[in-house]
Write a protein that holds these residues in place. Structure first.
Motif, PDB file in Angstrom:
ATOM      1  N   VAL A  30       0.889  -1.330   0.069  1.00  0.00           N
ATOM      2  CA  VAL A  30      -0.067  -0.246  -0.158  1.00  0.00           C
ATOM      3  C   VAL A  30       0.995   1.358   0.226  1.00  0.00           C
ATOM      4  N   ARG A  31       0.393   2.336  -0.656  1.00  0.00           N
ATOM      5  CA  ARG A  31       0.689   3.698  -0.633  1.00  0.00           C
ATOM      6  C   ARG A  31       1.318   4.570   0.875  1.00  0.00           C
ATOM      7  N   THR A  32       2.536   4.573   1.108  1.00  0.00           N
ATOM      8  CA  THR A  32       2.629   5.808   2.136  1.00  0.00           C
ATOM      9  C   THR A  32       2.918   7.234   1.856  1.00  0.00           C
ATOM     10  N   LYS A  33       3.485   7.553   0.501  1.00  0.00           N
ATOM     11  CA  LYS A  33       3.798   8.714   0.424  1.00  0.00           C
ATOM     12  C   LYS A  33       2.243   9.497  -0.691  1.00  0.00           C
ATOM     13  N   GLU A  65       3.946   2.690 -12.112  1.00  0.00           N
ATOM     14  CA  GLU A  65       3.738   2.194 -11.860  1.00  0.00           C
ATOM     15  C   GLU A  65       3.120   0.670 -10.606  1.00  0.00           C
ATOM     16  N   MET A  66       4.496   0.302 -10.355  1.00  0.00           N
ATOM     17  CA  MET A  66       3.962  -0.488  -9.199  1.00  0.00           C
ATOM     18  C   MET A  66       3.637   0.365  -7.691  1.00  0.00           C
ATOM     19  N   PHE A  67       3.696   1.885  -7.719  1.00  0.00           N
ATOM     20  CA  PHE A  67       3.530   3.404  -6.889  1.00  0.00           C
ATOM     21  C   PHE A  67       1.907   2.940  -7.354  1.00  0.00           C
ATOM     22  N   LEU A  68       2.088   3.429  -8.476  1.00  0.00           N
ATOM     23  CA  LEU A  68       0.298   4.036  -8.223  1.00  0.00           C
ATOM     24  C   LEU A  68      -0.727   2.576  -7.939  1.00  0.00           C
ATOM     25  N   ASP A  69      -0.337   1.161  -8.155  1.00  0.00           N
ATOM     26  CA  ASP A  69      -0.937  -0.028  -8.302  1.00  0.00           C
ATOM     27  C   ASP A  69      -0.880  -0.701  -6.362  1.00  0.00           C
ATOM     28  N   ALA A  70      -0.272   0.289  -5.718  1.00  0.00           N
ATOM     29  CA  ALA A  70      -0.169  -0.055  -4.133  1.00  0.00           C
ATOM     30  C   ALA A  70      -1.650   0.508  -3.806  1.00  0.00           C
ATOM     31  N   ASP A  71      -2.987  -0.007  -4.252  1.00  0.00           N
ATOM     32  CA  ASP A  71      -4.008  -0.368  -3.722  1.00  0.00           C
ATOM     33  C   ASP A  71      -4.065  -0.860  -2.109  1.00  0.00           C
ATOM     34  N   GLY A  72      -2.941  -1.702  -1.542  1.00  0.00           N
ATOM     35  CA  GLY A  72      -3.453  -2.631  -0.017  1.00  0.00           C
ATOM     36  C   GLY A  72      -4.388  -3.195  -0.910  1.00  0.00           C
ATOM     37  N   GLU A  73      -5.425  -3.741  -1.792  1.00  0.00           N
ATOM     38  CA  GLU A  73      -5.621  -4.567  -1.613  1.00  0.00           C
ATOM     39  C   GLU A  73      -5.720  -6.057  -2.662  1.00  0.00           C
ATOM     40  N   LYS A  74      -4.203  -6.124  -3.340  1.00  0.00           N
ATOM     41  CA  LYS A  74      -3.389  -7.547  -3.328  1.00  0.00           C
ATOM     42  C   LYS A  74      -2.637  -7.634  -2.776  1.00  0.00           C
TER      43      LYS A  74
END
Length: 134
Positions: A30-33, A65-74
């Motif tokens: 999940v994103r933290t920034k 891309e991986m940062f934007l995909d870091a939604d904590g859901e997968k």
């Protein structure tokens, strides 16, 4: 006549072994920034340095891309399947080391940029990290 058999193995999914040895493969990320769009195709991470000055960091394509995909859901394992599907949908050959590349990129986002974190349970980014800042 035999064109049915041509390129049969072009998009074969490689045997990914690296991910099988990765202890956090079943963790979510999940994103933290905070972040913002700087062009239609590029984002920058936004953070304060030790002196309180605002700094921005741009990233290479895959990091972004991986940062934007870091939604904590997968989970990380589930994410590999999504990347494989992207390669298949684009009719591109799947790299043999896609799992290792993905994990190394996620670890760099986590450890070097402090832009994501791994969690054992699904979660969502905190409100200030969900969407770009203006």
């Amino acid at each position: 006549m035999f064109s049915f058999f041509k390129n049969k193995n072009k998009h074969v999914i490689p045997e990914f072994e690296f991910i099988n040895t990765f202890s956090e493969k079943d963790f979510y990320f999940v994103r933290t920034k905070q972040w913002m769009w700087i062009t239609k195709e590029e984002i920058a991470l936004v953070h304060k340095d030790e002196k309180g000055s605002i700094k921005t960091t741009t990233m290479d394509f895959w990091y972004q891309e991986m940062f934007l995909d870091a939604d904590g859901e997968k989970t990380i394992s589930e994410y590999l399947l999504l990347l494989i599907k992207q390669f298949q949908d684009s009719k591109m050959q799947i790299p043999d080391d896609l799992d290792q590349f993905m994990i190394e990129t996620l670890l760099s986002l986590k450890n070097d940029l402090n832009a994501i974190e791994f969690t054992q349970m699904p979660n969502q980014p905190k409100e200030e990290f969900k969407n770009p800042i203006e």
